[in-house]
Motif scaffolding. Sequence first.
Motif, PDB file in Angstrom:
ATOM      1  N   HIS A  12       0.850  -1.189   0.000  1.00  0.00           N
ATOM      2  CA  HIS A  12       0.000   0.000   0.000  1.00  0.00           C
ATOM      3  C   HIS A  12       0.889   1.244   0.000  1.00  0.00           C
ATOM      4  O   HIS A  12       1.766   1.372   0.861  1.00  0.00           O
ATOM      5  CB  HIS A  12      -0.886   0.036   1.250  1.00  0.00           C
ATOM      6  N   LYS A  13       0.685   2.111  -0.974  1.00  0.00           N
ATOM      7  CA  LYS A  13       1.365   3.410  -0.986  1.00  0.00           C
ATOM      8  C   LYS A  13       0.309   4.477  -0.716  1.00  0.00           C
ATOM      9  O   LYS A  13      -0.557   4.718  -1.561  1.00  0.00           O
ATOM     10  CB  LYS A  13       2.030   3.660  -2.339  1.00  0.00           C
ATOM     11  N   ILE A  14       0.396   5.067   0.451  1.00  0.00           N
ATOM     12  CA  ILE A  14      -0.687   5.934   0.922  1.00  0.00           C
ATOM     13  C   ILE A  14      -0.186   7.371   1.062  1.00  0.00           C
ATOM     14  O   ILE A  14       0.858   7.607   1.682  1.00  0.00           O
ATOM     15  CB  ILE A  14      -1.195   5.445   2.300  1.00  0.00           C
ATOM     16  N   SER A  15      -0.914   8.309   0.495  1.00  0.00           N
ATOM     17  CA  SER A  15      -0.621   9.723   0.726  1.00  0.00           C
ATOM     18  C   SER A  15      -1.770  10.344   1.486  1.00  0.00           C
ATOM     19  O   SER A  15      -2.927  10.219   1.077  1.00  0.00           O
ATOM     20  CB  SER A  15      -0.447  10.473  -0.605  1.00  0.00           C
ATOM     21  N   CYS A  16      -1.448  10.996   2.599  1.00  0.00           N
ATOM     22  CA  CYS A  16      -2.453  11.729   3.367  1.00  0.00           C
ATOM     23  C   CYS A  16      -2.116  13.201   3.256  1.00  0.00           C
ATOM     24  O   CYS A  16      -0.992  13.597   3.584  1.00  0.00           O
ATOM     25  CB  CYS A  16      -2.429  11.336   4.844  1.00  0.00           C
ATOM     26  N   ILE A  56       4.021   3.783   3.699  1.00  0.00           N
ATOM     27  CA  ILE A  56       4.025   2.479   3.042  1.00  0.00           C
ATOM     28  C   ILE A  56       3.675   1.419   4.071  1.00  0.00           C
ATOM     29  O   ILE A  56       4.231   1.404   5.175  1.00  0.00           O
ATOM     30  CB  ILE A  56       5.390   2.181   2.374  1.00  0.00           C
ATOM     31  N   VAL A  57       2.723   0.573   3.721  1.00  0.00           N
ATOM     32  CA  VAL A  57       2.381  -0.611   4.529  1.00  0.00           C
ATOM     33  C   VAL A  57       2.463  -1.787   3.559  1.00  0.00           C
ATOM     34  O   VAL A  57       1.718  -1.842   2.588  1.00  0.00           O
ATOM     35  CB  VAL A  57       0.972  -0.501   5.141  1.00  0.00           C
ATOM     36  N   SER A  58       3.413  -2.683   3.821  1.00  0.00           N
ATOM     37  CA  SER A  58       3.711  -3.687   2.808  1.00  0.00           C
ATOM     38  C   SER A  58       3.976  -5.062   3.410  1.00  0.00           C
ATOM     39  O   SER A  58       4.354  -5.178   4.576  1.00  0.00           O
ATOM     40  CB  SER A  58       4.954  -3.231   2.019  1.00  0.00           C
ATOM     41  N   ASP A  59       3.780  -6.075   2.583  1.00  0.00           N
ATOM     42  CA  ASP A  59       4.128  -7.434   3.001  1.00  0.00           C
ATOM     43  C   ASP A  59       5.615  -7.702   2.830  1.00  0.00           C
ATOM     44  O   ASP A  59       6.141  -8.685   3.355  1.00  0.00           O
ATOM     45  CB  ASP A  59       3.340  -8.462   2.169  1.00  0.00           C
ATOM     46  N   THR A  60       6.304  -6.853   2.043  1.00  0.00           N
ATOM     47  CA  THR A  60       7.731  -7.049   1.786  1.00  0.00           C
ATOM     48  C   THR A  60       8.507  -5.832   2.312  1.00  0.00           C
ATOM     49  O   THR A  60       7.923  -4.760   2.478  1.00  0.00           O
ATOM     50  CB  THR A  60       7.991  -7.208   0.279  1.00  0.00           C
ATOM     51  N   THR A  73      -1.578   4.151  -4.097  1.00  0.00           N
ATOM     52  CA  THR A  73      -2.712   3.213  -4.096  1.00  0.00           C
ATOM     53  C   THR A  73      -3.887   3.754  -3.279  1.00  0.00           C
ATOM     54  O   THR A  73      -5.031   3.394  -3.529  1.00  0.00           O
ATOM     55  CB  THR A  73      -2.302   1.826  -3.553  1.00  0.00           C
ATOM     56  N   THR A  74      -3.572   4.587  -2.281  1.00  0.00           N
ATOM     57  CA  THR A  74      -4.624   5.224  -1.480  1.00  0.00           C
ATOM     58  C   THR A  74      -4.258   6.687  -1.260  1.00  0.00           C
ATOM     59  O   THR A  74      -3.204   6.965  -0.687  1.00  0.00           O
ATOM     60  CB  THR A  74      -4.758   4.546  -0.095  1.00  0.00           C
ATOM     61  N   ALA A  75      -5.128   7.581  -1.707  1.00  0.00           N
ATOM     62  CA  ALA A  75      -4.885   9.007  -1.452  1.00  0.00           C
ATOM     63  C   ALA A  75      -6.013   9.545  -0.588  1.00  0.00           C
ATOM     64  O   ALA A  75      -7.188   9.293  -0.855  1.00  0.00           O
ATOM     65  CB  ALA A  75      -4.806   9.779  -2.758  1.00  0.00           C
ATOM     66  N   VAL A  76      -5.630  10.259   0.477  1.00  0.00           N
ATOM     67  CA  VAL A  76      -6.612  10.942   1.308  1.00  0.00           C
ATOM     68  C   VAL A  76      -6.420  12.432   1.089  1.00  0.00           C
ATOM     69  O   VAL A  76      -5.340  12.961   1.365  1.00  0.00           O
ATOM     70  CB  VAL A  76      -6.412  10.603   2.803  1.00  0.00           C
ATOM     71  N   VAL A  77      -7.431  13.093   0.537  1.00  0.00           N
ATOM     72  CA  VAL A  77      -7.294  14.533   0.282  1.00  0.00           C
ATOM     73  C   VAL A  77      -8.322  15.286   1.122  1.00  0.00           C
ATOM     74  O   VAL A  77      -9.522  15.148   0.933  1.00  0.00           O
ATOM     75  CB  VAL A  77      -7.399  14.871  -1.226  1.00  0.00           C
ATOM     76  N   MET A  78      -7.796  16.063   2.047  1.00  0.00           N
ATOM     77  CA  MET A  78      -8.663  16.713   3.021  1.00  0.00           C
ATOM     78  C   MET A  78      -9.011  18.149   2.640  1.00  0.00           C
ATOM     79  O   MET A  78      -9.834  18.775   3.288  1.00  0.00           O
ATOM     80  CB  MET A  78      -7.983  16.696   4.405  1.00  0.00           C
ATOM     81  N   ASN A  79      -8.320  18.704   1.613  1.00  0.00           N
ATOM     82  CA  ASN A  79      -8.659  20.061   1.181  1.00  0.00           C
ATOM     83  C   ASN A  79      -8.410  20.200  -0.322  1.00  0.00           C
ATOM     84  O   ASN A  79      -7.894  19.262  -0.965  1.00  0.00           O
ATOM     85  CB  ASN A  79      -7.881  21.114   1.984  1.00  0.00           C
ATOM     86  N   LEU A  80      -8.772  21.359  -0.868  1.00  0.00           N
ATOM     87  CA  LEU A  80      -8.732  21.528  -2.320  1.00  0.00           C
ATOM     88  C   LEU A  80      -7.312  21.502  -2.907  1.00  0.00           C
ATOM     89  O   LEU A  80      -7.079  20.828  -3.919  1.00  0.00           O
ATOM     90  CB  LEU A  80      -9.478  22.819  -2.713  1.00  0.00           C
ATOM     91  N   GLY A 113      -6.755   2.124 -10.685  1.00  0.00           N
ATOM     92  CA  GLY A 113      -7.262   1.104  -9.773  1.00  0.00           C
ATOM     93  C   GLY A 113      -7.151   1.485  -8.309  1.00  0.00           C
ATOM     94  O   GLY A 113      -7.622   0.761  -7.431  1.00  0.00           O
ATOM     95  N   GLY A 114      -6.518   2.613  -8.040  1.00  0.00           N
ATOM     96  CA  GLY A 114      -6.332   3.059  -6.669  1.00  0.00           C
ATOM     97  C   GLY A 114      -7.577   3.721  -6.100  1.00  0.00           C
ATOM     98  O   GLY A 114      -8.590   3.877  -6.792  1.00  0.00           O
ATOM     99  N   SER A 115      -7.476   4.114  -4.809  1.00  0.00           N
ATOM    100  CA  SER A 115      -8.625   4.733  -4.141  1.00  0.00           C
ATOM    101  C   SER A 115      -8.312   6.177  -3.787  1.00  0.00           C
ATOM    102  O   SER A 115      -7.187   6.491  -3.384  1.00  0.00           O
ATOM    103  CB  SER A 115      -8.947   4.002  -2.838  1.00  0.00           C
ATOM    104  N   ILE A 116      -9.318   7.030  -3.924  1.00  0.00           N
ATOM    105  CA  ILE A 116      -9.169   8.417  -3.495  1.00  0.00           C
ATOM    106  C   ILE A 116     -10.298   8.725  -2.511  1.00  0.00           C
ATOM    107  O   ILE A 116     -11.472   8.490  -2.800  1.00  0.00           O
ATOM    108  CB  ILE A 116      -9.245   9.388  -4.690  1.00  0.00           C
ATOM    109  N   PHE A 117      -9.907   9.210  -1.339  1.00  0.00           N
ATOM    110  CA  PHE A 117     -10.884   9.579  -0.314  1.00  0.00           C
ATOM    111  C   PHE A 117     -10.894  11.099  -0.203  1.00  0.00           C
ATOM    112  O   PHE A 117      -9.878  11.706   0.141  1.00  0.00           O
ATOM    113  CB  PHE A 117     -10.509   8.934   1.030  1.00  0.00           C
TER     114      PHE A 117
END
Lengths: 353, 185
Positions: free
Chosen positions: B5-9, B55-59, B71-78, B91-95
């Motif tokens: 998981h590659k996550i940007s907050c 990064i949260v990963s199995d490797t 793979t996961t983006a959290v966007v809290m403002n414009l 294929g990733g997620s945007i919150f």
Amino acid sequence: MAKIIMKGNEAVAKAAIIAGCRYFFGYPITPQNEVPEYLSRELFAAGGTFVQAESEVAAINMVYGAGGSGARVMTSSSSPGIALKQEGIGYCVAGEVPCVIVSMMRGGPGLGTIQPSQSDYNQATRGGANGDYHIPVLAPGSVQEAVDDVKEAFEIADCYRTPVIVVADGLIGQMMEPVELENPVKTRDISPKEAWALGYGTREKQNSIENLVIDSPACEAKNIRFFKEKYSEIEENEVKYEEYMMDDAEYAFVAYGTTSRIVKNSVNELREKGYKIGLIKPRTLWPFPQVPFKNKNIKKFVVVEMSMGQMVIDVELAVGDRDKVTFYGRCGGIIPTPEECADYAEKVMGGAK
Amino acid sequence: MGKTHKISCAGFGGQGVMSMGQLLTYAGMIDGKEVSWVPAYGPEMRGGTANCSVIVSDTPVGSPIFETGITTAVVMNLPSFHKFVPKVASGGSIFVNSSIVNEKVDRDDVNVYYIPVNDLANELGNAKLINIIMLGAVIEIDKIVESESILKAFLKVFGDNKAKLIPINREALAKGAEVAKTLKK
């Protein structure tokens, strides 16, 4: 002890306390501010002394005094701050004062940028102080390695009575990773403080820390002793490196610190495409590892740094054939991506799998 | 082949995006994953996009930073919306914090979840909970870490003296998960 998650800078500071460091003198500079911030809070609790000096120059000279008095002492800074400390570091070398200097590199020259870089390889391994000298330089590539290296640096400093530099960069300082703080450290023979440290002598045999050797033959003899005894022993005992995917490799990335972990991704990417490439990761920059570069199977050594190529000359000297060494780098605070390093290496390998 | 998981907050300072990332990181370690957390610092933080890369990963984690391939983006403002939406992998997620971001994602190769976290936090009576509600939604959809691990991580990140806040944070995680479930594709 269970692993905890710590920011690199704070982990470095905590490791120093665990290693018995009870004196810290420093001056703030990004990206290493959490080192003094943490120690200003925690070193008192450990019974130590923290001083925010009026400048980097003052801080390193306080280190000279505390180290000369036999205390475990550390200072930390970043690129232009380390530049300011150079004169004092030279005095610590000459006075044979054990101390640890943490250098969290940022982009230069001059004031430069506060973003991560590896442009102070030469500053650490060649130094900006005067005279003939070497300083052991440890290069961690993760928060865990930073912790292990800081603890080891104090042992090396005390064993050989020399300053030791731990050189990392803003990324390792700022990032958080799981870390085991209590990994055992290899202990070394340490000369008793009574033999040399200020305040530990006797009325009959007083100790002194000396820098001035006005008599030329004596000054030459001191230099020769440093090289024949101290430095040759360090070269024999303290070289460290790691190899990744090198068993069947025909090409090798060479990278230390942050770039070594980036390039590890590149190796994995290229291996999936069928390229026989690995990674040589120097863990000490001085003494520089020689053995992994004698590998005759390697057609090209691809050096990757966050600089304009400062480690290249050490790789060329170790390989003994400049034509086999090539370089890719970014600098000024830019961190290369695994993909761009892989692209460069793929071109070097000419598509030959 | 393990999952990475590659996550940007990202968001304004004060929205809790850095601690959101730290909670994911700590919870990942508790779940036995390989993890790293890197904050943006310096000039890139100016202009309203404080952010961190997790990064949260199995490797084992090689490079802890990633410019693209999120793979996961959290966007809290414009500003974060504009900066990070193009960097999300197909294929990733945007919150999206739809309480204050009114724009819609103009991509059809990603999964987008509009969560009005400010409004939901007000319903719970504590405006500070926006990051935890968002986190509840993120882990409900992307299954990065266990919800209970977030609560264990909470005391590690904020200190044991914050134990009294566990119940309200548990509620906030559940709220985010509940809203996310209704949006699940």
